[in-house]
Design an enzyme around this catalytic site. Structure first.
Site, PDB file in Angstrom:
ATOM      1  N   THR A 105       0.855  -1.180   0.000  1.00 38.66           N
ATOM      2  CA  THR A 105       0.000   0.000   0.000  1.00 38.66           C
ATOM      3  C   THR A 105       0.891   1.230   0.000  1.00 38.66           C
ATOM      4  O   THR A 105       1.571   1.508   0.996  1.00 38.66           O
ATOM      5  CB  THR A 105      -0.923  -0.010   1.229  1.00 38.66           C
ATOM      6  N   LYS A 181      -7.167   1.245  -3.069  1.00 34.15           N
ATOM      7  CA  LYS A 181      -6.727   0.634  -1.817  1.00 34.15           C
ATOM      8  C   LYS A 181      -6.711   1.651  -0.689  1.00 34.15           C
ATOM      9  O   LYS A 181      -7.153   1.358   0.427  1.00 34.15           O
ATOM     10  CB  LYS A 181      -5.332   0.018  -1.990  1.00 34.15           C
ATOM     11  N   LYS A 250       0.566   4.620   8.735  1.00 32.27           N
ATOM     12  CA  LYS A 250       1.166   5.048   7.462  1.00 32.27           C
ATOM     13  C   LYS A 250       0.098   5.085   6.359  1.00 32.27           C
ATOM     14  O   LYS A 250      -0.035   6.075   5.625  1.00 32.27           O
ATOM     15  CB  LYS A 250       2.286   4.079   7.073  1.00 32.27           C
TER      16      LYS A 250
END
Lengths: 301, 301
Positions: A105, A181, A250
């Site tokens: 990701t 995503k 993150k």
């Protein structure tokens, strides 16, 4: 003549970054009868890989040379940069894999940049982040968001189907799967922190948290992430993490930055990110992300 | 001698407040073979009730006199006050129902107060808020949070089972089910607004919202309320509302106030409530609560 056909019937599959997700994917591919190679910087990953019948490589370059397709499941863009383009990076293999699948990701602009750099070395790129966690990945039941030209995907349909029961081809434009995503993770992150907010409130109100867990699972407050993560929170089962708090932190940072880039306000995303950052700041970065509930159970002074 | 046995084999069931949820419950009870009475201030509810074979009453008093158990599914505590204790309130029936089931989502302290007032008139109270929406209610598949002394509940197990597939007996203390419901709704409200935040972001990023809906449903961002409400948002299907925006706004206000009463911070609940209040303030109070997505699609200047 070449020893690595473009569309091999029995492709040799490499995985770079066999942490919780990557190892589950590698094991799943082994179970489906594929020959699998792995590369990870952690010696304990090598031990686990060998035990699963996976061939361990000493570098991304060695792995790329030995395989037909390389999946990259490292933690962030800096690690992708290193494993692909570093001194021992995959692009330096003189033969072997011609397709790199980016499963991490990361920010969409990084995906676009990596695809361009790979193309400059004659390598195709698939933008294919994954979702669902290691348990689903191990069963081939994870989901995968996919963006790549149809011609790039064509040879790999079987491999991708073996890996991910649910595959969403978002489009052909590299970066669109990365965007999809991040949108999903933004929502999962909010649902997680909201679940923690609600479950911790239950306890403060004198309600039984386990009874409330069962009640919410069957009611309008139900969510996939609540069911998955709050089961761990009830057991205070944060180590080893199935998904570490710093990783979701993150992801949420990337997602809110992406939203800001199109002037989209994310008040809930921002509030959830603040709790995740507090989780990291208070020393719980390596715990399971379910540990965000500790910020509610033990408020900072 | 009495014509209304305490534990009737074929109880006569009354429902006060047959809006979307109440009507679905009444129809479900009819389908299960029960005799059902209804009371609502809206003439259109009477028309619908008669069509469903339900006996319409002119007042809560009349309904209570004709039945063995009364379910109250009105919108808020002020309406409960009126239908129970007003001039034509249920308590003024000289015979009939001895048990009142409070299904509305209200503040726990109001539930406790109503139970005490009912007890002063010799009536038992069941604290039993419901969840799941009219479609589930119609199928008997809604969930019900229940708090009441076991002896109060004993005669009504069959009726409650006919109404709600999933019944969670939170405890015997009146008010605890109201608390559980508010915790659930707090979470459902956050999950809803977060879903709107994510789906509206998808569109701004150039991703196909319907494809993103399918993707998220199958991924870690999945939630019950996302699947239910964002289907409506995709179709801009806000009228008639299945659950009006002002009702969830009220519920979230009660939930955050309850949390504040035990010094529990609700940053995500607060952020979601702010969006719902904006939805109401911008004239969308009577739309389906899925319309909260409009605050993201059409940001205020």
């Amino acid at each position: 003549m070449t020893t690595t056909p473009a569309h091999p019937a029995s492709p040799r599959i490499g995985l770079i970054g066999v942490g919780a997700m990557g190892m589950a994917m590698a094991q799943r591919l082994r179970e489906r009868g594929h020959a699998v190679w792995s590369r990870d910087v952690r010696p304990e990953a090598d031990v686990q890989a060998r035990a699963a019948g996976i061939t361990v490589c000493a570098s991304p370059r060695e792995l790329a040379a030995a395989t037909d397709i390389v999946f990259v499941i490292v933690v962030n863009a800096a690690q992708i940069d290193e494993v692909l383009f570093g001194a021992d990076g995959a692009i330096h293999a003189s033969a072997g894999a011609r397709t790199v699948v980016l499963c991490s990701t990361i920010a969409p602009q990084d995906t676009v940049r990596f695809a361009a750099q790979l193309a400059a070395h004659g390598l195709a790129c698939v933008d294919a982040p994954i979702s669902g966690g290691p348990v689903r990945a191990r069963a081939g039941a994870m989901s995968m968001m996919i963006a790549a030209p149809a011609a790039t995907l064509a040879p790999w349909r079987t491999v991708l189907a073996d890996l991910a029961e649910k595959r969403f081809v978002v489009g052909e434009a590299i970066g669109d799967a990365a965007k999809a995503k991040l949108v999903n993770n933004l929502l999962a992150g909010v649902n997680l922190v909201a679940g923690a907010e609600a479950l911790a409130l239950s306890a403060k109100l004198g309600l039984d948290p386990r009874a409330m867990y069962d009640l919410i699972r069957a009611s309008s407050g139900a969510s996939w992430v609540f069911e998955d993560r709050m089961a761990r929170a009830l057991d205070e089962d944060y180590t080893p993490p199935r998904a570490a708090a710093h990783i979701l932190t993150k992801d949420m940072g990337l997602a809110t930055a992406l939203a800001a880039s199109v002037d989209h306000a994310t008040p809930l995303g921002d509030a959830a990110l603040a709790r995740l950052r507090e989780t990291v700041a208070r020393g719980w970065a390596e715990l399971d992300d379910a540990a965000v509930i500790k910020t509610y159970q033990q408020p900072a002074r």
